[in-house]
Write a protein that holds these residues in place. Structure first.
Motif, PDB file in Angstrom:
ATOM      1  N   GLY C 164      17.913-105.820 -22.674  1.00  0.00           N
ATOM      2  CA  GLY C 164      18.765-106.834 -23.290  1.00  0.00           C
ATOM      3  C   GLY C 164      18.553-106.909 -24.791  1.00  0.00           C
ATOM      4  N   ARG C 165      17.285-106.995 -25.193  1.00  0.00           N
ATOM      5  CA  ARG C 165      16.989-107.125 -26.621  1.00  0.00           C
ATOM      6  C   ARG C 165      17.426-105.904 -27.420  1.00  0.00           C
ATOM      7  NH1 ARG C 165      13.500-111.156 -28.142  1.00  0.00           N
ATOM      8  NH2 ARG C 165      14.238-110.659 -30.229  1.00  0.00           N
ATOM      9  N   VAL C 166      17.231-104.718 -26.845  1.00  0.00           N
ATOM     10  CA  VAL C 166      17.636-103.490 -27.532  1.00  0.00           C
ATOM     11  C   VAL C 166      19.153-103.470 -27.726  1.00  0.00           C
ATOM     12  CG1 VAL C 166      17.895-100.994 -27.191  1.00  0.00           C
ATOM     13  CG2 VAL C 166      15.653-102.079 -26.915  1.00  0.00           C
ATOM     14  N   LEU C 167      19.880-104.024 -26.754  1.00  0.00           N
ATOM     15  CA  LEU C 167      21.345-104.076 -26.849  1.00  0.00           C
ATOM     16  C   LEU C 167      21.821-105.245 -27.704  1.00  0.00           C
ATOM     17  CD1 LEU C 167      22.226-103.255 -23.118  1.00  0.00           C
ATOM     18  CD2 LEU C 167      22.434-101.735 -25.106  1.00  0.00           C
ATOM     19  N   GLY C 168      20.888-106.007 -28.281  1.00  0.00           N
ATOM     20  CA  GLY C 168      21.283-107.080 -29.182  1.00  0.00           C
ATOM     21  C   GLY C 168      21.465-108.443 -28.523  1.00  0.00           C
ATOM     22  N   VAL C 169      21.180-108.543 -27.230  1.00  0.00           N
ATOM     23  CA  VAL C 169      21.265-109.839 -26.553  1.00  0.00           C
ATOM     24  C   VAL C 169      20.097-110.705 -27.045  1.00  0.00           C
ATOM     25  CG1 VAL C 169      21.314-110.970 -24.294  1.00  0.00           C
ATOM     26  CG2 VAL C 169      22.243-108.647 -24.550  1.00  0.00           C
ATOM     27  N   ASP C 170      20.302-112.020 -27.164  1.00  0.00           N
ATOM     28  CA  ASP C 170      19.235-112.856 -27.721  1.00  0.00           C
ATOM     29  C   ASP C 170      18.135-113.148 -26.693  1.00  0.00           C
ATOM     30  OD1 ASP C 170      20.258-114.774 -26.073  1.00  0.00           O
ATOM     31  OD2 ASP C 170      20.603-116.265 -27.631  1.00  0.00           O
ATOM     32  N   HIS C 171      17.058-113.792 -27.175  1.00  0.00           N
ATOM     33  CA  HIS C 171      15.878-114.018 -26.328  1.00  0.00           C
ATOM     34  C   HIS C 171      16.219-114.828 -25.083  1.00  0.00           C
ATOM     35  CE1 HIS C 171      11.788-114.964 -25.082  1.00  0.00           C
ATOM     36  NE2 HIS C 171      12.108-116.241 -25.091  1.00  0.00           N
ATOM     37  N   ALA C 172      16.939-115.946 -25.264  1.00  0.00           N
ATOM     38  CA  ALA C 172      17.174-116.870 -24.150  1.00  0.00           C
ATOM     39  C   ALA C 172      17.956-116.203 -23.021  1.00  0.00           C
ATOM     40  CB  ALA C 172      17.912-118.110 -24.646  1.00  0.00           C
ATOM     41  N   LEU C 173      18.978-115.449 -23.393  1.00  0.00           N
ATOM     42  CA  LEU C 173      19.818-114.815 -22.375  1.00  0.00           C
ATOM     43  C   LEU C 173      19.057-113.683 -21.676  1.00  0.00           C
ATOM     44  CD1 LEU C 173      22.606-115.257 -21.248  1.00  0.00           C
ATOM     45  CD2 LEU C 173      23.482-113.487 -22.802  1.00  0.00           C
ATOM     46  N   SER C 174      18.313-112.895 -22.462  1.00  0.00           N
ATOM     47  CA  SER C 174      17.532-111.806 -21.874  1.00  0.00           C
ATOM     48  C   SER C 174      16.478-112.364 -20.922  1.00  0.00           C
ATOM     49  CB  SER C 174      16.844-110.993 -22.978  1.00  0.00           C
ATOM     50  OG  SER C 174      17.782-110.460 -23.875  1.00  0.00           O
ATOM     51  N   ALA C 175      15.838-113.475 -21.332  1.00  0.00           N
ATOM     52  CA  ALA C 175      14.812-114.079 -20.480  1.00  0.00           C
ATOM     53  C   ALA C 175      15.439-114.618 -19.194  1.00  0.00           C
ATOM     54  CB  ALA C 175      14.083-115.189 -21.236  1.00  0.00           C
ATOM     55  N   THR C 176      16.650-115.162 -19.310  1.00  0.00           N
ATOM     56  CA  THR C 176      17.341-115.656 -18.113  1.00  0.00           C
ATOM     57  C   THR C 176      17.615-114.511 -17.145  1.00  0.00           C
ATOM     58  OG1 THR C 176      18.373-117.339 -19.504  1.00  0.00           O
ATOM     59  CG2 THR C 176      19.313-117.012 -17.318  1.00  0.00           C
ATOM     60  N   ALA C 177      18.049-113.384 -17.690  1.00  0.00           N
ATOM     61  CA  ALA C 177      18.274-112.204 -16.844  1.00  0.00           C
ATOM     62  C   ALA C 177      16.978-111.808 -16.129  1.00  0.00           C
ATOM     63  CB  ALA C 177      18.795-111.053 -17.699  1.00  0.00           C
ATOM     64  N   SER C 178      15.870-111.829 -16.876  1.00  0.00           N
ATOM     65  CA  SER C 178      14.553-111.525 -16.302  1.00  0.00           C
ATOM     66  C   SER C 178      14.249-112.420 -15.115  1.00  0.00           C
ATOM     67  CB  SER C 178      13.453-111.782 -17.342  1.00  0.00           C
ATOM     68  OG  SER C 178      13.154-110.629 -18.063  1.00  0.00           O
ATOM     69  N   ILE C 179      14.476-113.719 -15.315  1.00  0.00           N
ATOM     70  CA  ILE C 179      14.138-114.694 -14.282  1.00  0.00           C
ATOM     71  C   ILE C 179      14.989-114.473 -13.037  1.00  0.00           C
ATOM     72  CG2 ILE C 179      14.178-117.164 -13.730  1.00  0.00           C
ATOM     73  CD1 ILE C 179      13.570-117.626 -16.770  1.00  0.00           C
ATOM     74  N   VAL C 180      16.291-114.249 -13.262  1.00  0.00           N
ATOM     75  CA  VAL C 180      17.197-114.027 -12.126  1.00  0.00           C
ATOM     76  C   VAL C 180      16.771-112.783 -11.344  1.00  0.00           C
ATOM     77  CG1 VAL C 180      19.568-113.429 -11.491  1.00  0.00           C
ATOM     78  CG2 VAL C 180      19.133-115.232 -13.193  1.00  0.00           C
ATOM     79  N   ILE C 181      16.464-111.711 -12.073  1.00  0.00           N
ATOM     80  CA  ILE C 181      16.063-110.453 -11.413  1.00  0.00           C
ATOM     81  C   ILE C 181      14.758-110.631 -10.638  1.00  0.00           C
ATOM     82  CG2 ILE C 181      15.183-108.130 -11.893  1.00  0.00           C
ATOM     83  CD1 ILE C 181      17.294-107.969 -14.121  1.00  0.00           C
ATOM     84  N   ALA C 182      13.747-111.235 -11.301  1.00  0.00           N
ATOM     85  CA  ALA C 182      12.450-111.380 -10.645  1.00  0.00           C
ATOM     86  C   ALA C 182      12.560-112.263  -9.412  1.00  0.00           C
ATOM     87  CB  ALA C 182      11.418-111.956 -11.625  1.00  0.00           C
ATOM     88  N   LEU C 183      13.205-113.416  -9.567  1.00  0.00           N
ATOM     89  CA  LEU C 183      13.305-114.346  -8.440  1.00  0.00           C
ATOM     90  C   LEU C 183      14.137-113.746  -7.309  1.00  0.00           C
ATOM     91  CD1 LEU C 183      12.585-117.151  -7.361  1.00  0.00           C
ATOM     92  CD2 LEU C 183      14.672-118.027  -8.403  1.00  0.00           C
ATOM     93  N   GLY C 184      15.275-113.136  -7.668  1.00  0.00           N
ATOM     94  CA  GLY C 184      16.147-112.574  -6.638  1.00  0.00           C
ATOM     95  C   GLY C 184      15.462-111.458  -5.861  1.00  0.00           C
TER      96      GLY C 184
END
Lengths: 198, 198, 198
Positions: C164-184
């Motif tokens: 996410g960060r490499v593609l320019g997505v900001d911290h909050a959104l990238s972290a949200t993706a992380s949380i969704v992936i890990a929890l799911g």
């Protein structure tokens, strides 16, 4: 040449971690973690004690090399019943023992630390990966109990390196002396089952 | 005087490591490593957490003193059947407990860290060597289970030191208060087998 | 929102330490130490490896929060027979797993470290507290043996954050993706008892 020995040493240390992890029936995550800790743990502790960043934090080729090695080894073990023991890797392990004793001593020597501390840093670099491997695998570190002069070989190798540098011998030659001493003493100790008198 | 207590404390901690190492039938390498870790491990962890170089890295007299002590003790144990237990060293151990609680708190206090962190650093300095000793010896840390107020003594000693310094009392006097509290509370706890209610 | 998840994650990790400490019949000192190590150990190791001061050294609210939590939990367990297991906390634990994978990766990413090192730092931050908990409790780390994709969830969450960060997505959104992936992924793995093929 020293570069090649470094790679051989890291491979030998990682494999000794892999052997122990397989014995404990770990999965890929555990096997990789133990191989990583065994190969890079000693140098990491040395760098933390010297208050600098561990080498692998800046050079991902180290952790990546171990990952490739672990994946490769696990696939080979699947395909054919190949039994890998500590005895198989005794020569690359001895080379790594000598070289890491020298490189740990070199790091402390370069910071003008006291002689005994330089030697201790060499021993920590060369032996602490195996100590951490055993702690994580829930056993008393083997080099503290029935080692056939493992830490002792490292101690003499580190002391020889330090002596060489103090006498003005360059890094490459001093490190070579370390390797010869560690490997030679280790082969003798293994062959004749030498142990410390106490 | 505080200097003398520091040496006594290090000796007591190193001996408690040596006792445990002998129980686990370790050789000289293991005995020295455990004595080293028990005596200097708490301060080392504190220095890593405070992001500075551990004291012994610059002062080889610490690791050398422990080596002389271990060699001497091993020779004495060989010569005559002398049984050393934790009980024999309870007074120097209590002195060390108090002083290291104070010196750990002092290090954090000098960096203006928050109060609770100062006290935690004192407790880590005084108790973590023993925790590491038990982890390496493959047992659950004794101070986490059936301790007779070991970490608790350290906590009150560290808090007293912090309180002293905040009230403007100097280092030497605050450290003395720490030592008196730790030793006194520890003797009481041992005599009356005091434990935490939960 | 991320702040709330951070607190939930720390509570879940501390509780998983508390559960293990109770199993080992530890007293308050041991229970607090294990809860502390489980909740803050991964981030602490990451900060040591990145050669900076662990967050809790400057912010006493973290260790204090864990102390309040442990005292509260011990009192509640006394008052009524309430059985807390790892299963009870699986959702906050999964949230923490995702968020700490992201925050560990973020710390390394902010220092321009190589991609694989960034992901490894995320995994260390999220999983090493549990590894240390198991080592101190004298067992082989559970995530190295029969984990239902615990470290693997963290790896994909960390990799997603990095991507996410490499593609320019900001911290909050990238972290949200992380949380969704890990929890799911973690819920799926637990439900279907997924394990690594090797």
């Amino acid at each position: 040449m020293l570069r090649l020995i470094e790679v051989l040493g890291i491979i030998a240390f990682a494999l000794s971690g892999l052997i122990e992890a397989r014995r404990k029936k770990m999965d890929f995550v555990g096997t990789y973690a133990i191989a990583f800790v065994t190969a890079l743990g000693g140098g990491t502790l040395r760098d933390l004690l010297l208050n600098r960043q561990p080498v692998w934090v800046l050079h991902q080729e180290y952790p990546l090399m171990i990952m490739v090695l672990v994946i490769g080894a696990l696939i080979i073990f699947r395909l054919k019943k190949f039994v890998l023991t500590e005895h198989t890797i005794i020569i690359p392990d001895g080379l790594g023992l000598g070289l890491f004793s020298a490189s740990g001593t070199a790091a402390a020597f370069g910071m003008d630390l006291p002689p005994f501390v330089c030697v201790v840093m060499g021993v920590i670099t060369a032996t602490f990966g195996g100590v951490l491997r055993d702690i994580v695998c829930n056993k008393i570190p083997v080099i503290f109990r029935r080692s056939e002069l493992y830490a002792t070989c490292s101690f003499f190798a580190a002391a020889a390196y330090w002596g060489g540098r103090v006498l003005g011998v360059d890094h490459a030659l001093s490190a070579t002396a370390s390797i010869v001493i560690a490997l030679g003493l280790r082969m003798l100790a293994t062959k004749f089952h030498l142990r410390l008198p106490m």
